[in-house]
Scaffold this motif. Structure first.
Motif, PDB file in Angstrom:
ATOM      1  N   THR A 136     -13.927  13.955   3.469  1.00 42.16           N
ATOM      2  CA  THR A 136     -12.725  14.777   3.309  1.00 42.16           C
ATOM      3  C   THR A 136     -11.807  14.161   2.266  1.00 42.16           C
ATOM      4  N   PRO A 137     -11.470  14.904   1.204  1.00 42.62           N
ATOM      5  CA  PRO A 137     -10.455  14.410   0.271  1.00 42.62           C
ATOM      6  C   PRO A 137      -9.055  14.589   0.878  1.00 42.62           C
ATOM      7  N   HIS A 138      -8.190  13.617   0.659  1.00 42.26           N
ATOM      8  CA  HIS A 138      -6.836  13.704   1.226  1.00 42.26           C
ATOM      9  C   HIS A 138      -5.849  13.142   0.204  1.00 42.26           C
ATOM     10  N   VAL A 139      -4.842  13.906  -0.106  1.00 42.15           N
ATOM     11  CA  VAL A 139      -3.831  13.508  -1.095  1.00 42.15           C
ATOM     12  C   VAL A 139      -2.474  13.416  -0.403  1.00 42.15           C
ATOM     13  N   GLU A 140      -1.767  12.301  -0.607  1.00 43.42           N
ATOM     14  CA  GLU A 140      -0.420  12.099  -0.087  1.00 43.42           C
ATOM     15  C   GLU A 140       0.558  12.007  -1.242  1.00 43.42           C
ATOM     16  N   ILE A 141       1.784  12.413  -0.974  1.00 35.98           N
ATOM     17  CA  ILE A 141       2.846  12.362  -1.985  1.00 35.98           C
ATOM     18  C   ILE A 141       3.814  11.250  -1.609  1.00 35.98           C
ATOM     19  N   GLY A 142       4.077  10.352  -2.548  1.00 29.25           N
ATOM     20  CA  GLY A 142       5.008   9.278  -2.266  1.00 29.25           C
ATOM     21  C   GLY A 142       4.522   7.968  -2.833  1.00 29.25           C
ATOM     22  N   THR A 143       4.879   6.866  -2.157  1.00 30.26           N
ATOM     23  CA  THR A 143       4.467   5.524  -2.581  1.00 30.26           C
ATOM     24  C   THR A 143       3.511   4.939  -1.556  1.00 30.26           C
ATOM     25  N   PHE A 144       2.723   3.957  -2.028  1.00 36.85           N
ATOM     26  CA  PHE A 144       1.709   3.363  -1.155  1.00 36.85           C
ATOM     27  C   PHE A 144       2.348   2.740   0.090  1.00 36.85           C
ATOM     28  N   GLN A 145       3.397   1.937  -0.098  1.00 35.57           N
ATOM     29  CA  GLN A 145       4.024   1.264   1.025  1.00 35.57           C
ATOM     30  C   GLN A 145       4.640   2.275   1.995  1.00 35.57           C
ATOM     31  N   GLY A 146       5.153   3.369   1.475  1.00 34.18           N
ATOM     32  CA  GLY A 146       5.789   4.341   2.352  1.00 34.18           C
ATOM     33  C   GLY A 146       4.805   5.215   3.100  1.00 34.18           C
ATOM     34  N   ILE A 147       3.632   5.439   2.514  1.00 33.23           N
ATOM     35  CA  ILE A 147       2.659   6.358   3.110  1.00 33.23           C
ATOM     36  C   ILE A 147       1.802   5.678   4.162  1.00 33.23           C
ATOM     37  N   MET A 148       1.593   4.389   4.063  1.00 34.92           N
ATOM     38  CA  MET A 148       0.616   3.714   4.917  1.00 34.92           C
ATOM     39  C   MET A 148       0.842   3.971   6.401  1.00 34.92           C
ATOM     40  N   GLU A 149       2.121   3.933   6.833  1.00 37.50           N
ATOM     41  CA  GLU A 149       2.392   4.093   8.258  1.00 37.50           C
ATOM     42  C   GLU A 149       2.200   5.524   8.721  1.00 37.50           C
ATOM     43  N   ASP A 150       2.330   6.490   7.797  1.00 37.18           N
ATOM     44  CA  ASP A 150       2.230   7.906   8.166  1.00 37.18           C
ATOM     45  C   ASP A 150       0.878   8.523   7.823  1.00 37.18           C
ATOM     46  N   ALA A 151      -0.045   7.722   7.248  1.00 41.23           N
ATOM     47  CA  ALA A 151      -1.349   8.267   6.841  1.00 41.23           C
ATOM     48  C   ALA A 151      -2.193   8.592   8.063  1.00 41.23           C
ATOM     49  N   PRO A 152      -3.188   9.462   7.884  1.00 39.99           N
ATOM     50  CA  PRO A 152      -4.074   9.791   9.022  1.00 39.99           C
ATOM     51  C   PRO A 152      -4.688   8.526   9.618  1.00 39.99           C
ATOM     52  N   GLN A 153      -4.728   8.504  10.945  1.00 38.70           N
ATOM     53  CA  GLN A 153      -5.247   7.325  11.646  1.00 38.70           C
ATOM     54  C   GLN A 153      -6.750   7.180  11.420  1.00 38.70           C
ATOM     55  N   ALA A 154      -7.210   5.933  11.321  1.00 35.60           N
ATOM     56  CA  ALA A 154      -8.640   5.634  11.177  1.00 35.60           C
ATOM     57  C   ALA A 154      -8.957   4.366  11.959  1.00 35.60           C
ATOM     58  N   ASP A 155     -10.257   4.161  12.239  1.00 38.64           N
ATOM     59  CA  ASP A 155     -10.694   2.931  12.907  1.00 38.64           C
ATOM     60  C   ASP A 155     -10.875   1.782  11.927  1.00 38.64           C
ATOM     61  N   LEU A 156     -11.024   2.132  10.640  1.00 41.02           N
ATOM     62  CA  LEU A 156     -11.164   1.111   9.603  1.00 41.02           C
ATOM     63  C   LEU A 156     -10.632   1.668   8.297  1.00 41.02           C
ATOM     64  N   ASN A 157      -9.828   0.860   7.605  1.00 40.30           N
ATOM     65  CA  ASN A 157      -9.319   1.241   6.295  1.00 40.30           C
ATOM     66  C   ASN A 157      -9.934   0.338   5.241  1.00 40.30           C
ATOM     67  N   LEU A 158     -10.455   0.941   4.177  1.00 38.37           N
ATOM     68  CA  LEU A 158     -11.033   0.207   3.052  1.00 38.37           C
ATOM     69  C   LEU A 158     -10.097   0.339   1.864  1.00 38.37           C
ATOM     70  N   MET A 159      -9.710  -0.807   1.291  1.00 38.85           N
ATOM     71  CA  MET A 159      -8.771  -0.819   0.174  1.00 38.85           C
ATOM     72  C   MET A 159      -9.265  -1.784  -0.896  1.00 38.85           C
ATOM     73  N   GLY A 160      -8.790  -1.571  -2.104  1.00 36.74           N
ATOM     74  CA  GLY A 160      -9.134  -2.476  -3.186  1.00 36.74           C
ATOM     75  C   GLY A 160      -8.442  -3.816  -3.012  1.00 36.74           C
ATOM     76  N   LEU A 161      -9.144  -4.883  -3.367  1.00 37.45           N
ATOM     77  CA  LEU A 161      -8.576  -6.231  -3.298  1.00 37.45           C
ATOM     78  C   LEU A 161      -7.890  -6.518  -4.629  1.00 37.45           C
ATOM     79  N   PRO A 162      -6.572  -6.788  -4.616  1.00 38.69           N
ATOM     80  CA  PRO A 162      -5.851  -7.046  -5.875  1.00 38.69           C
ATOM     81  C   PRO A 162      -6.405  -8.256  -6.628  1.00 38.69           C
ATOM     82  N   GLU A 163      -6.134  -8.301  -7.909  1.00 38.41           N
ATOM     83  CA  GLU A 163      -6.605  -9.412  -8.732  1.00 38.41           C
ATOM     84  C   GLU A 163      -6.037 -10.732  -8.227  1.00 38.41           C
TER      85      GLU A 163
END
Length: 741
Positions: A683-710
């Motif tokens: 399922t594609p999902h698009v949120e409007i806003g900033t990463f820090q602000g959206i994280m708490e309100d994003a759809p719940q999951a059992d595991l989140n995969l994110m890029g590891l910063p440099e």
């Protein structure tokens, strides 16, 4: 009685028991040469060779005879070679194949070989009956069959030694028959001109509608399938390494000369019309017909006798290795060393098939089982020669083309004789192999399978090294997992399993400063076995080091030079900061070594939840939203999510965060990405806003995969677990992954 006297009495009793069950040992002439020669000089020589010469002509007949004997001679050479390289045990060909390719392959060939030998006894009895009724046409066929079977069974049950003594008598009878045939040279009977090339008119049974060269070959070839008669007695030979090569090859050579000479004799004593219509040419034109009739009866009887003595030996060897349930009963030997339980079962099967009265429908299948056995013996030697293992040191060496041509010749002959039965026979062997593989047989001796796979791996490694290094289509997850404690690994086991299953691998590297920490080593071994039970290739090692970071760095750098090298470093980020410096150093080193990274941050409360939903967070791709083959640091994250989606049966959601004007373009991009990446039901999902602000309100999951910063801030990564209220895996590409490939 004193203890010393009791021990002496017990020892003497054991010696007496061993001597009472000691088997009679046979030499080259009686144990191999005679039974092999008598089995080859069978009913086809006396009743069918004239028909072969009549159809093919003398040169065509000689070609057929030569081709048949070349195929079996290659097999005999291969068998001679391998028997001088192993300590062959009971079971003949079964023992050869089992000791080379394992009990599963040996058993899958040994079972049909035993059945072929058993059914062949019935066929030989039927052949004997035809000759008997030629002399006594008023006798009842069933009575003749049962009487002959009773004599054969009694001889085999009493002693193989008695059977061999009877074969000496039969050998003299057959020699007398051949002398009676050869003596006609001096009587002027050889008066007909030779037909060098035949017109293949066929047989009376098909109204002489014609046959082909290969049909005639198929009729003659079973005559040459008696080369295992001596090898079947391998467990009861004084010196099988000497007797099997010498006895078998000399029997084949003499048989070949007899077939070639008798072919010439038939071409000279009878016209072509009679050769193709009269199966009794040898009897009718011999100097003394009763001698040839005696030879015919003796040939069929001796062939049956060799089979009824040899087949139970194969069954006894199968039973000894528990190839089938209840096999122990047939592995037992009588006081004189005879496998009488195996003889009883073999006799019962022969009697049952005798009552069927006709085995013509399965006669080709019997030949197929023999041919499969011959093919496997050739294949064993072919593989051994190509592997160049130091353990392959036969004292009887053969050129490398011999087993190759033997293998191809046997396979070719199978499908020339009857392609349908060839496929049926191969199918039977395959089903038996699958059954035995599931039984997990205990191998009583070493075989060459591990060496075979090592050789294949070495060959593959050399081939791969010559190919371009980047092969994104062949990518799979090969994890390097540093281990501080077995407790930590136990908590990560399920996730690691699902990150690698089914084709990935796990390399466990334990770091310990205690060289005597056997419990830690045992736990790593247990985890390796657990991964193996999950069908995941796993290996472990322990590095004795008091510095965890240095130990991991050394292993990481060392493993980069191996062929099956890890391509992902799997790390666990604990809640405390004690190891932060080490983890950052390992992440940097992994990047320098072009390894992917999976940094797991556990949710100590929810763990992995129900393992039903996965969120993959990707950076917005504006303003162009162009989908190219280079996605940036997204490939490993998407590949990891897809593997978990499949292994968990989970729902997968791909999330990106954009400004409001880009929502439509973002959805279009994500849908295109999932379509090109061939990730269905995501399922594609698009949120409007900033990463820090959206994280708490994003759809719940059992595991989140994110890029590891440099340059990751590990405290920030820990905070993401609290904000998403789920476990997280932070992923960095190595540059060798491609979700679009």
């Amino acid at each position: 009685m004193s203890n010393q006297q009791e021990e002496g009495s017990t020892l003497q009793q054991k010696v007496d028991e061993r001597e009472s069950t000691e088997q009679q040992k046979y030499g080259t002439f009686g144990g191999v040469f005679v039974p092999t020669l008598l089995t080859i000089l069978g009913v086809i020589l006396f009743l069918r060779q004239g028909w072969v010469i009549g159809n093919a002509g003398l040169l065509g007949g000689w070609m057929i005879i030569t081709l048949a004997f070349v195929i079996v001679s290659f097999t005999a050479l291969s068998m001679s070679c391998i028997t001088t390289n192993i300590r062959i045990e009971a079971g003949g060909a079964y023992s050869i194949i089992s000791q080379s390719l394992g009990l599963e392959v040996g058993g899958s060939v040994g079972v049909p070989l035993y059945l072929a030998q058993t059914f062949a006894i019935t066929m030989y009895i039927f052949g004997f009956r035809e000759g008997w009724l030629y002399i006594f046409p008023d006798h009842y066929a069933i009575v003749v069959d049962i009487a002959v079977f009773a004599v054969l069974f009694l001889v085999a049950f009493l002693s193989a030694k008695l059977a061999f003594r009877i074969q000496y008598i039969i050998l003299a009878v057959i020699v007398g028959a051949l002398i009676s045939v050869g003596a006609t040279v001096f009587t002027g009977a050889m008066e007909h001109s030779i037909q060098w090339w035949g017109s293949y008119p066929g047989a009376a049974e098909n109204d002489f509608q014609g046959v082909s060269f290969w049909v005639v070959f198929a009729v003659l070839f079973p005559a040459a399938t008696g080369i295992m008669a001596g090898a079947n007695m391998s467990g009861e030979l004084k010196n099988p390494k000497k007797s099997i090569p010498l006895g078998t090859l000399s029997a084949i050579a003499i048989s070949y000369v007899i077939y070639m000479a008798s072919g010439y004799w038939m071409a000279r004593v009878a016209p072509v019309d009679e050769l193709v219509s009269n199966y009794n040419v040898m009897i009718d034109y011999a100097l003394w017909a009763p001698a040839v009739l005696g030879g015919l009866l003796g040939a069929t009887f001796s062939s049956a006798l060799a089979s009824i003595v040899g087949a139970p030996r194969i069954l006894q060897a199968l039973g000894e290795h528990k190839i089938f349930p209840g096999g122990d009963m047939f592995a037992k030997l009588a006081e004189n060393g005879e496998p009488r339980n195996a003889i009883l079962l073999t006799g019962g099967l022969v009697l049952a098939t005798l009552l069927l009265r006709d085995l013509n429908t399965i006669a080709p299948l019997i030949t197929m089982f023999f041919l499969i056995t011959y093919m496997m013996i050739n294949m064993v030697v072919f593989i051994e020669q190509r592997m160049d293992m130091i353990s392959f040191r036969p004292t009887f060496r053969i050129p490398k083309f011999v087993p190759l041509l033997g293998t191809v010749g046997c396979l070719f002959t199978m499908f020339i004789i009857n392609s349908t039965f060839g496929l049926v026979a191969l199918g039977f062997v395959l089903v038996t192999y699958l059954y035995l593989s599931n039984r997990r047989l205990k191998v009583p001796y070493g075989d060459m399978r591990s060496g075979l796979f090592v050789s294949l791996a070495e060959w593959a490694a050399k081939r791969v090294s010559s190919l371009p290094e980047e092969n994104e289509r062949a990518w799979k997850a090969n994890l390097l997992v540093p281990v501080r404690s077995s407790r930590e690994l136990r908590g990560n086991f399920s996730l690691i399993r699902n990150l690698t299953y089914p084709k990935g691998s796990v390399k466990l590297v334990g770091i310990s400063d205690d060289k005597n920490n056997s419990d830690f080593r045992d736990s790593l071994m247990d985890f390796e076995m657990s991964f193996s039970r999950e069908n995941i290739y796993s290996r472990w090692s322990v590095i004795d080091s008091g510095n965890f970071k240095e130990g991991v760095l050394n292993s990481l750098q060392t493993l980069q030079g191996t062929f099956f090298r890890p391509n992902i470093l799997f790390l666990r980020l604990p809640a405390h900061k004690q190891y932060d410096e080490e983890i950052l150093s390992l992440i940097n080193q992994a990047r320098l070594n072009n390894m992917g990274i999976q940094l797991y941050v556990e949710d100590t409360i929810a763990q992995l939840g129900r393992s039903e939903t996965i969120n993959v967070w990707i950076h917005e791709q504006g303003p162009d939203w162009d989908l190219s083959m280079e996605l940036g640091n997204m490939d490993l994250a998407l590949l990891t999510a897809y593997k978990l989606k499949v292994n968990w049966g989970a729902q997968m959601r791909v999330i990106t965060i954009v400004d409001e004007p880009q929502v439509e373009e973002a959805y279009r991009y994500l849908e295109n990405l999932l379509d090109v990446a061939r990730i269905p039901d995501a399922t594609p999902h698009v949120e409007i806003g900033t990463f820090q602000g959206i994280m708490e309100d994003a759809p719940q999951a059992d595991l989140n995969l994110m890029g590891l910063p440099e340059k990751p801030d590990l405290d920030d990564l820990r905070s993401y677990v609290e904000k998403t209220q789920s476990a997280c895996v932070f992923v960095a590409d190595s540059g060798k992954e491609n979700i679009l490939a």
